[in-house]
Design an enzyme around this catalytic site. Sequence first.
Site, PDB file in Angstrom:
ATOM      1  N   HIS A   1       0.856  -1.198   0.000  1.00 21.74           N
ATOM      2  CA  HIS A   1       0.000   0.000   0.000  1.00 21.74           C
ATOM      3  C   HIS A   1       0.884   1.237   0.000  1.00 21.74           C
ATOM      4  O   HIS A   1       2.106   1.136   0.097  1.00 21.74           O
ATOM      5  CB  HIS A   1      -0.908   0.015   1.251  1.00 21.74           C
TER       6      HIS A   1
ATOM      7  N   HIS B   1      -5.657  -1.994   4.144  1.00 21.65           N
ATOM      8  CA  HIS B   1      -5.591  -0.805   3.296  1.00 21.65           C
ATOM      9  C   HIS B   1      -4.791  -1.104   2.037  1.00 21.65           C
ATOM     10  O   HIS B   1      -3.765  -1.770   2.062  1.00 21.65           O
ATOM     11  CB  HIS B   1      -5.043   0.424   4.013  1.00 21.65           C
TER      12      HIS B   1
ATOM     13  N   HIS C   1       4.774   7.168   2.779  1.00 20.92           N
ATOM     14  CA  HIS C   1       5.571   5.954   2.560  1.00 20.92           C
ATOM     15  C   HIS C   1       4.943   5.029   1.528  1.00 20.92           C
ATOM     16  O   HIS C   1       3.739   5.033   1.315  1.00 20.92           O
ATOM     17  CB  HIS C   1       5.814   5.190   3.859  1.00 20.92           C
TER      18      HIS C   1
ATOM     19  N   HIS D   1       1.558  -1.088  14.556  1.00 24.92           N
ATOM     20  CA  HIS D   1       0.521  -0.062  14.479  1.00 24.92           C
ATOM     21  C   HIS D   1      -0.735  -0.594  15.179  1.00 24.92           C
ATOM     22  O   HIS D   1      -1.125  -1.748  14.961  1.00 24.92           O
ATOM     23  CB  HIS D   1       0.096   0.192  13.031  1.00 24.92           C
TER      24      HIS D   1
ATOM     25  N   TYR E   1       9.321   1.682   9.804  1.00 27.20           N
ATOM     26  CA  TYR E   1       9.444   2.781   8.845  1.00 27.20           C
ATOM     27  C   TYR E   1      10.933   3.135   8.757  1.00 27.20           C
ATOM     28  O   TYR E   1      11.592   3.304   9.792  1.00 27.20           O
ATOM     29  CB  TYR E   1       8.742   4.044   9.351  1.00 27.20           C
TER      30      TYR E   1
ATOM     31  N   GLU F   1       8.155   1.313   4.196  1.00 27.92           N
ATOM     32  CA  GLU F   1       7.708   0.506   5.331  1.00 27.92           C
ATOM     33  C   GLU F   1       7.876  -0.965   4.976  1.00 27.92           C
ATOM     34  O   GLU F   1       7.558  -1.382   3.856  1.00 27.92           O
ATOM     35  CB  GLU F   1       6.229   0.804   5.604  1.00 27.92           C
TER      36      GLU F   1
END
Length: 311
Positions: free
Chosen positions: A154, A203, A218, A250, A259, A269
């Site tokens: 993503h 996502h 990112h 997260h 990251y 990431e």
Amino acid sequence: MAMTGVLRPGHAQMRVLDLAESRRFYRDVLGLVETGEDAQGRVYFKCWDERDHHCLVLREADRAGIDLIGFKVLNAATLDQLERDVQAWGLATERVPAGELLETGERVRFTLPTGHVFELYADKTHVGNGLGQVNPPPWGPAADHGIAPTRLDHCLLYGPNIAANKAFFTQVLGFYLVERIVGPVEAGEPEIAIFLSCSHKTHDIAFVEYPEPGKLHHLSWRMPTWERVLRAGDIMGMNKVPIDIGPTRHGTTRGETIYAWDPSGNRFETFCGGYEPYPDVQPITWTQDGFGHGLDFPHGKLHESFLTIVT
Ligand code: M3P
Ligand code: FE
């Protein structure tokens, strides 16, 4: 078939400051497979387990950042229909000819309300993952070269007017909202971050509200396991890759993460985990109080760099 329309993030074209250095980094440290170089000098890569020709295109420029992001759609009829739908929603589109990116068919290009150049395309040459289509082994040598993510997962993009992006992605492109972060109660808790899926992933693209258009936070690379995220951290250490946050988890999306920065200062990431939402999911909300845990669940820390460093 359940999954139609827009399928997945298919490519990103990124700007890098020194192509030779970046080429070494993406090939030997991140461990992508180099698949081509075009007449303009752009260099192409794929992840070892991706089957289409490329997912990353590097272009040398005097500033870092992202030129464009492309999503693959099911077929040419879908592309034609979505082109009409995008225009009807009010965005101007252009057709980029087949072959402008190596091994890629025509692309429908437009600019999102947040200022990002976005493309849809239906065709890219299948080159395979090197394991064959008949009785394949589970992995091969490319899975052990460098960090070796399995796929482009993503991207998180920063720009103004994410409310319009949300309307566009949900009303036109068939995405659904999985999670969101809201602003202060005093301000009426406006959405300041949205996590959108066109699939079964938490996502496929995410946006954070930001005054400057077209910014990259990112690109995220899929790792198969948490152990592999830790090993990615080992490889970053061995290669003196500057780390921003992590290894940690997260709260938002529940993904395990690091990251870090590429040689041009573009954040990337290494990511795994998360859960598997369907389009009927009730979105999860992170409030200002919860934001720190959303970003870094164990530490509950709203790292300053998350809000301020973009390319
Ligand atoms: C990601 C991700 C925040 C979380 C960011 C999450 C700001 O980058 O890949 O899930 O809470
Ligand atoms: Fe991410």
